[in-house]
Enzyme design. Sequence first.
Site, PDB file in Angstrom:
ATOM      1  N   CYS A   1     -11.627   4.885 -14.315  1.00  0.00           N
ATOM      2  CA  CYS A   1     -12.339   5.802 -15.212  1.00  0.00           C
ATOM      3  C   CYS A   1     -12.825   7.067 -14.502  1.00  0.00           C
ATOM      4  O   CYS A   1     -13.486   7.899 -15.110  1.00  0.00           O
ATOM      5  CB  CYS A   1     -13.514   5.081 -15.881  1.00  0.00           C
ATOM      6  SG  CYS A   1     -14.761   4.469 -14.731  1.00  0.00           S
TER       7      CYS A   1
ATOM      8  N   CYS B   1       0.756  -4.052 -11.107  1.00  0.00           N
ATOM      9  CA  CYS B   1      -0.356  -4.988 -10.886  1.00  0.00           C
ATOM     10  C   CYS B   1      -0.040  -6.343 -11.504  1.00  0.00           C
ATOM     11  O   CYS B   1      -0.241  -7.394 -10.878  1.00  0.00           O
ATOM     12  CB  CYS B   1      -1.646  -4.416 -11.466  1.00  0.00           C
ATOM     13  SG  CYS B   1      -3.068  -5.518 -11.248  1.00  0.00           S
TER      14      CYS B   1
END
Length: 356
Positions: free
Chosen positions: A206, A105
Amino acid sequence: MKILVGLSGGVDSAVAAYLLKKQGHEVTGAMMSIWDGSIPTPKTKDASACLGPEDKDIEVTHKVAEFLKIPLHILDCREEYKKVVIESFRNEYKEGRTPNPCVWCNAYIKFGVLPATAKKIGLVFDKFATGHYANISFNDSLNMYQLRKAIDQKKDQTYFLYRLTQKILSETIFPLGKYTKNQIRDIAKEIELPVAEKPDSQDFYCGDYNNILQFPTNQGDIIDKTGKVLGKHDGIWNYTIGKRKGLGLSGGTKYPLYVINILAKQNIIVVGTKEDLYSSSLVTQKVSWVSIPPPQESIEATAKIRQQHKSAKALIIPQGIASAKVEFKESQISVTAGQSVVFYKDDVVLGGGIIE
């Protein structure tokens, strides 16, 4: 200068923009949008994860921009993020490896696609800045920019940045490199920044990683070093080197067992003792020499096999431009294929690669 700052809605990038504006630069904010809804929404999208619905983050980032009195652009990076980060993430797990999506990323989206997209919509800027804890200097003798550790060793993020190119380093500013995290928090509170108390972003996602992988069940054997079958697994992607809990073994064992190898082609998980987790060397591919020319001979350095790992003394032996063998002075625990190994000489990031 005209500086584009990558904003995330967090305190670090917000203070980075504030510091640059305070220095007299013309600052513009840019936030990348990466969530396309193709992955199931995690039950909790809290401040500790990057990937998830962005409505709240965008709202907060607008408040930060308004507070700092700077223009803000929300830039669509979803397609590129899916191709570069998500697909790589899936492919690596399918091959029995454990990737680090933050490395890809940073290298290709935050410092590549984001500023490139800004230019496409007509934004003009001299430098790109982020809230990373890192430093950049120029080495006159090498005629190269060098990536260096941040002053705050606990917050240093150079592990994730080793794939940055010379061009990117020449166009980038890290305003927070000379500050500690506590100092940044203090500045945020002092100027009453809207995100002064916001928790740091810690995780990639998450929710359950299977939400991203979306692989069908593929049952196989869990064996010990002798080949004895101890149990079954539902997919090698549910395991990583060093995993101990939730192995799905039938019956008790005399001592704790850990995943010590993942045989993707055979669809087998191998378990062993903690002692079996130690490695004296590793081979790394896709090596990026960020701060020095590709070395022709072995060099002594320190190496980190994960972000939270303590740097260990090692001998880096080049095997062509994009490959190297790393021999550790002391054996390291849970060396994991797919993760990055990053090489340091004092505070200079020499380079790094993907553990093969």
